[in-house]
Design a protein around this motif. Structure first.
Motif, PDB file in Angstrom:
ATOM      1  N   PHE A 162     -65.652  32.306 -20.047  1.00  0.00           N
ATOM      2  CA  PHE A 162     -66.389  33.396 -20.900  1.00  0.00           C
ATOM      3  C   PHE A 162     -65.551  34.467 -21.353  1.00  0.00           C
ATOM      4  O   PHE A 162     -65.925  35.708 -21.505  1.00  0.00           O
ATOM      5  CB  PHE A 162     -67.584  33.828 -20.090  1.00  0.00           C
ATOM      6  N   ASN A 163     -64.519  34.293 -21.552  1.00  0.00           N
ATOM      7  CA  ASN A 163     -63.387  35.294 -21.540  1.00  0.00           C
ATOM      8  C   ASN A 163     -63.506  35.582 -23.289  1.00  0.00           C
ATOM      9  O   ASN A 163     -63.474  34.695 -24.152  1.00  0.00           O
ATOM     10  CB  ASN A 163     -61.985  34.998 -21.385  1.00  0.00           C
ATOM     11  N   VAL A 164     -63.806  36.806 -23.518  1.00  0.00           N
ATOM     12  CA  VAL A 164     -63.917  37.101 -25.077  1.00  0.00           C
ATOM     13  C   VAL A 164     -62.573  37.318 -25.766  1.00  0.00           C
ATOM     14  O   VAL A 164     -62.696  36.859 -27.004  1.00  0.00           O
ATOM     15  CB  VAL A 164     -64.609  38.500 -25.181  1.00  0.00           C
ATOM     16  N   ASN A 165     -61.617  37.399 -25.331  1.00  0.00           N
ATOM     17  CA  ASN A 165     -60.323  37.535 -25.737  1.00  0.00           C
ATOM     18  C   ASN A 165     -59.606  36.269 -25.975  1.00  0.00           C
ATOM     19  O   ASN A 165     -58.549  36.245 -26.291  1.00  0.00           O
ATOM     20  CB  ASN A 165     -59.573  38.639 -24.906  1.00  0.00           C
ATOM     21  N   ARG A 166     -60.169  35.059 -25.481  1.00  0.00           N
ATOM     22  CA  ARG A 166     -59.575  33.898 -25.290  1.00  0.00           C
ATOM     23  C   ARG A 166     -59.093  33.599 -26.742  1.00  0.00           C
ATOM     24  O   ARG A 166     -57.940  32.654 -26.708  1.00  0.00           O
ATOM     25  CB  ARG A 166     -60.125  32.723 -24.521  1.00  0.00           C
ATOM     26  N   VAL A 167     -59.732  33.719 -27.830  1.00  0.00           N
ATOM     27  CA  VAL A 167     -59.519  33.254 -28.953  1.00  0.00           C
ATOM     28  C   VAL A 167     -58.337  34.074 -29.862  1.00  0.00           C
ATOM     29  O   VAL A 167     -57.580  33.449 -30.478  1.00  0.00           O
ATOM     30  CB  VAL A 167     -60.862  33.139 -29.881  1.00  0.00           C
ATOM     31  N   ASP A 168     -58.438  35.336 -29.527  1.00  0.00           N
ATOM     32  CA  ASP A 168     -57.397  36.192 -30.194  1.00  0.00           C
ATOM     33  C   ASP A 168     -55.850  35.884 -29.441  1.00  0.00           C
ATOM     34  O   ASP A 168     -55.016  36.455 -29.888  1.00  0.00           O
ATOM     35  CB  ASP A 168     -57.928  37.282 -30.625  1.00  0.00           C
ATOM     36  N   ASN A 169     -55.984  35.404 -28.468  1.00  0.00           N
ATOM     37  CA  ASN A 169     -54.642  35.046 -27.765  1.00  0.00           C
ATOM     38  C   ASN A 169     -53.795  34.168 -28.872  1.00  0.00           C
ATOM     39  O   ASN A 169     -52.628  34.403 -28.879  1.00  0.00           O
ATOM     40  CB  ASN A 169     -54.758  34.274 -26.705  1.00  0.00           C
ATOM     41  N   MET A 170     -54.304  33.238 -29.514  1.00  0.00           N
ATOM     42  CA  MET A 170     -53.789  32.503 -30.595  1.00  0.00           C
ATOM     43  C   MET A 170     -53.013  33.256 -31.622  1.00  0.00           C
ATOM     44  O   MET A 170     -51.863  33.261 -31.908  1.00  0.00           O
ATOM     45  CB  MET A 170     -54.498  31.314 -31.123  1.00  0.00           C
ATOM     46  N   VAL A 171     -53.836  34.399 -32.178  1.00  0.00           N
ATOM     47  CA  VAL A 171     -53.323  35.189 -32.992  1.00  0.00           C
ATOM     48  C   VAL A 171     -52.031  36.021 -32.489  1.00  0.00           C
ATOM     49  O   VAL A 171     -51.037  36.200 -33.401  1.00  0.00           O
ATOM     50  CB  VAL A 171     -54.474  36.182 -33.627  1.00  0.00           C
ATOM     51  N   GLY A 308     -53.083  43.230 -39.640  1.00  0.00           N
ATOM     52  CA  GLY A 308     -54.351  43.116 -38.818  1.00  0.00           C
ATOM     53  C   GLY A 308     -53.901  42.306 -37.551  1.00  0.00           C
ATOM     54  O   GLY A 308     -54.549  42.744 -36.472  1.00  0.00           O
ATOM     55  N   ALA A 309     -53.337  41.273 -37.744  1.00  0.00           N
ATOM     56  CA  ALA A 309     -52.687  40.685 -36.471  1.00  0.00           C
ATOM     57  C   ALA A 309     -51.786  41.489 -35.382  1.00  0.00           C
ATOM     58  O   ALA A 309     -51.808  41.453 -34.280  1.00  0.00           O
ATOM     59  CB  ALA A 309     -52.096  39.342 -36.727  1.00  0.00           C
ATOM     60  N   ARG A 310     -50.799  42.374 -36.229  1.00  0.00           N
ATOM     61  CA  ARG A 310     -50.078  43.199 -35.294  1.00  0.00           C
ATOM     62  C   ARG A 310     -50.731  44.348 -34.405  1.00  0.00           C
ATOM     63  O   ARG A 310     -50.354  44.511 -33.365  1.00  0.00           O
ATOM     64  CB  ARG A 310     -49.305  43.785 -36.456  1.00  0.00           C
ATOM     65  N   LEU A 311     -51.942  44.795 -35.360  1.00  0.00           N
ATOM     66  CA  LEU A 311     -52.781  45.586 -34.681  1.00  0.00           C
ATOM     67  C   LEU A 311     -53.384  45.150 -33.464  1.00  0.00           C
ATOM     68  O   LEU A 311     -53.410  45.729 -32.086  1.00  0.00           O
ATOM     69  CB  LEU A 311     -53.895  46.257 -35.249  1.00  0.00           C
ATOM     70  N   ILE A 312     -53.972  43.670 -33.433  1.00  0.00           N
ATOM     71  CA  ILE A 312     -54.470  43.168 -32.457  1.00  0.00           C
ATOM     72  C   ILE A 312     -53.518  42.776 -31.345  1.00  0.00           C
ATOM     73  O   ILE A 312     -53.912  43.090 -30.136  1.00  0.00           O
ATOM     74  CB  ILE A 312     -55.074  41.771 -32.601  1.00  0.00           C
ATOM     75  N   SER A 313     -52.358  42.524 -31.653  1.00  0.00           N
ATOM     76  CA  SER A 313     -51.410  42.157 -30.661  1.00  0.00           C
ATOM     77  C   SER A 313     -50.920  43.306 -29.995  1.00  0.00           C
ATOM     78  O   SER A 313     -50.859  43.356 -28.574  1.00  0.00           O
ATOM     79  CB  SER A 313     -50.185  41.471 -31.187  1.00  0.00           C
ATOM     80  N   HIS A 314     -50.842  44.457 -30.549  1.00  0.00           N
ATOM     81  CA  HIS A 314     -50.422  45.576 -29.997  1.00  0.00           C
ATOM     82  C   HIS A 314     -51.358  46.347 -29.047  1.00  0.00           C
ATOM     83  O   HIS A 314     -51.068  46.692 -27.906  1.00  0.00           O
ATOM     84  CB  HIS A 314     -49.997  46.800 -31.019  1.00  0.00           C
ATOM     85  N   ALA A 315     -52.677  45.911 -29.380  1.00  0.00           N
ATOM     86  CA  ALA A 315     -53.720  46.586 -28.685  1.00  0.00           C
ATOM     87  C   ALA A 315     -53.961  45.829 -27.457  1.00  0.00           C
ATOM     88  O   ALA A 315     -54.652  46.081 -26.474  1.00  0.00           O
ATOM     89  CB  ALA A 315     -55.175  46.827 -29.314  1.00  0.00           C
ATOM     90  N   GLY A 316     -53.726  44.382 -27.525  1.00  0.00           N
ATOM     91  CA  GLY A 316     -53.808  43.407 -26.569  1.00  0.00           C
ATOM     92  C   GLY A 316     -54.936  42.315 -26.803  1.00  0.00           C
ATOM     93  O   GLY A 316     -54.836  41.347 -26.275  1.00  0.00           O
ATOM     94  N   SER A 317     -55.928  42.799 -27.406  1.00  0.00           N
ATOM     95  CA  SER A 317     -57.064  41.924 -27.842  1.00  0.00           C
ATOM     96  C   SER A 317     -58.030  42.694 -28.857  1.00  0.00           C
ATOM     97  O   SER A 317     -57.747  43.640 -29.133  1.00  0.00           O
ATOM     98  CB  SER A 317     -57.790  41.574 -26.564  1.00  0.00           C
ATOM     99  N   LEU A 318     -58.924  41.893 -29.490  1.00  0.00           N
ATOM    100  CA  LEU A 318     -59.724  42.445 -30.384  1.00  0.00           C
ATOM    101  C   LEU A 318     -60.703  43.467 -29.821  1.00  0.00           C
ATOM    102  O   LEU A 318     -60.892  44.482 -30.330  1.00  0.00           O
ATOM    103  CB  LEU A 318     -60.358  41.269 -31.104  1.00  0.00           C
TER     104      LEU A 318
END
Length: 560
Positions: A162-171, A308-318
């Motif tokens: 149930f991890n919310v961040n598991r999808v944006d790990n691919m990004v 947008g992908a760089r912002l997500i990766s720098h923050a750690g997750s969406l």
């Protein structure tokens, strides 16, 4: 003041009571030294109650609730049954020691039990955890370890599931790989240029693109074999016939040295490797675009997929990016410059990763800081919509992009932008319209089989109606006048039946009145029923009115 300890073990809830502890004697170092000795620790801390879990699912449910700071009904009943009751309006003479302050605040809000969580309580709970097997006598030596192992596996499995961040790990992985590929392709293409320039140095000035240079170098190989027959193939690669002719002319008068066949083969293989890497980079970029449109469509449509992908990766997750305020998002990626400016008391940076957006590049030097602040505000809104909305739409991102464009026009030309409320209302209306359109499109697809059945039934009904109409049409041709007369006679018969029924009801009412009252009451009922009939017909006879008037006059004379 008495101190109770709540320990959440893998097998159940346990309440302990600490004796002989004063506020003066609450020294963490002394407690830390006495925790290891069971004889000393057992005199101070004693088991009050132990409530085991009913099953592994119950243990997982309680563990999830405690980790999120939620007070369950089971834990509340344990506390209310085993702890002394707190009277309303009076201060409690005890306190409950808890390891997590979140669950402590929840317990104090719901049950009004005062809770505390500090180093002293944590040391006592550490001793409880160390000697828990000896406090609870019913547990066997390996039971607690098995329960801890099983609960740990199920808890971690549930968190991953149930991890919310598991999808944006691919990004995050894709954008990291894209950056490394850019560096590798640049370095490899420079190596191809240097290597092949020993053989054909004039080609560097003619072909500037790295990918095209590697492609041309792979095709030419030996410049001595290049002739005018190769111009059509070169034009297909380069895309310009003039450039192809220039390459052929330069090869004829080239100053480069000759290479051996083995060296040319190595250059050919290395150029092929660079081409493969650049093609893989294009595929990876397409994959990143598709993933960003699935995960954060509004952020991608506002600021672009790569930024947008760089912002997500720098923050750690969406979710972490959505939690960030716009001021943090504005300088995300410029942390070193920020802390250097704070240390030296200089000017803080105006932008971080969002500097790569086209909006800040289009703004004037005077308005770059304003534009960065406004863009960070809209990016934070878009990230929150993407993170917490159930359906992914690009309507909000497109409207936010329009707002940024309007703000650019406002800074440059002075054109007043629209209000944020109006823009968001239009975005919501567009989303509602899309939903209604999709619903209307889905319904006919599901009911297509039903429609076919209905059509068949309608066709059969129309055929039957046509047959009936044909029969009816044939009948009037022969006896049209007789049919009209029959229709009129039927209406007359119905009217006569209704009149007969009304008369029968009146006769029954009259007969009942005569049997009950023989003194003339039947006549009154007859008159009443006749008057009612006359009222219903709308015609009141004059004789009845005259008789009523005479009766009234006779009564008045008798009274005198």
């Amino acid at each position: 003041m008495a101190l109770f300890l709540l320990y959440e073990s893998a097998s159940g809830y346990a309440l302990f009571e600490a004796h002989g502890l004063d506020e003066i004697g609450q020294n963490t170092e002394a407690v830390r030294s006495s925790v290891s000795d069971l004889n000393r620790f057992g005199k101070v801390v004693k088991l009050r109650s132990f409530n085991p879990f009913t099953s592994a699912l119950d243990a997982l449910k309680q563990c999830n609730a405690v980790s999120e700071g939620i007070l369950t009904d089971e834990l509340r009943t344990v506390l209310e049954t085993n702890l002394p009751k707190v009277k309303e309006g009076k201060k409690a003479k005890f306190s409950l020691g808890v390891s997590d302050p979140k669950i402590g605040s929840q317990i104090s809000e719901v049950t009004k039990i005062p809770c505390q969580s500090n180093d002293f309580v944590n040391e006592l709970l550490r001793g409880v955890r160390l000697h828990f097997n000896k406090f609870v006598g019913d547990l066997k030596p390996g039971d607690l370890e098995k329960a801890q192992l099983g609960l740990g596996h199920s808890y971690s499995r549930a968190k991953v599931k149930f991890n919310v961040n598991r999808v944006d790990n691919m990004v995050i992985q894709a954008i990291f790989l894209l950056d490394t590929l850019d560096k590798d392709i640049n370095s490899f293409s420079m190596r191809v240029r240097e290597w092949y320039s020993w053989h054909f140095p004039e080609l560097v000035k003619i072909v500037n693109d790295n990918y095209l240079y590697a492609k041309v170098a792979k095709y030419i190989e030996d410049k001595a074999k290049l002739s005018e027959d190769n111009i059509p193939a070169l034009t297909d690669i380069v895309g310009d016939e003039d450039k192809a002719k220039e390459i052929v002319e330069a090869a004829k008068a080239s100053m480069g040295q000759d290479l051996s066949p083995v060296d040319l083969i190595n250059v050919h293989q290395f150029a092929q490797r660079v081409m493969d890497l650049s093609e893989y980079r294009r595929k990876l970029y397409d994959y990143l675009v598709s993933k960003m449109n699935d995960i954060a469509p509004n952020l991608a449509s506002l600021i672009g997929e790569v930024v947008g992908a760089r912002l997500i990766s720098h923050a750690g997750s969406l979710t972490n990016l959505a939690k960030c305020p716009s001021s943090t998002l504005q300088i995300l990626g410029a942390e070193k410059a920020l802390f250097r400016a704070l240390k030296t008391r200089g000017n803080t940076p105006k932008y971080g990763l969002i500097f790569h957006s086209s909006f800040i590049g289009r703004a004037s030097a005077r308005n770059k800081g304003r534009m960065a602040r406004y863009l960070a505000n809209k990016c934070s809104i878009a990230s929150r919509i993407d993170c917490f909305s159930e359906r992914g739409t690009t309507a909000f991102g497109e409207k936010l992009r329009e707002q940024v464009e309007e703000r650019l026009d406002f800074y440059d030309k002075g054109v007043a932008p629209r209000k944020n409320i109006d823009v968001m209302k239009s975005a919501l209306e567009s989303v509602v319209k899309k939903d209604t359109e999709t619903d209307t499109q889905e319904v006919p697809v599901e009911a297509s089989g039903k429609k076919d059945k209905k059509k068949k039934k309608q066709k059969a009904a129309t055929v039957d109606e046509a047959d009936e109409m044909a029969v009816v049409d044939k009948a009037p041709e022969t006896t049209n006048g007789d049919a009209v007369e029959d229709h009129k006679s039927e209406k007359k018969k119905k009217k006569e039946k209704r009149k007969l029924e009304q008369e029968m009801e009146l006769d029954q009412a009259v007969g009942d009145g005569a049997a009950g009252d023989q003194d003339g009451t039947a006549k009154k009922k007859k008159k009443k029923t006749k008057d009612k009939r006359d009222d219903d017909d709308g015609e009141v006879p004059e004789a009845a009115t005259e008789t009523k008037k005479k009766k009234k006059k006779s009564k008045s004379k008798d009274a005198e």
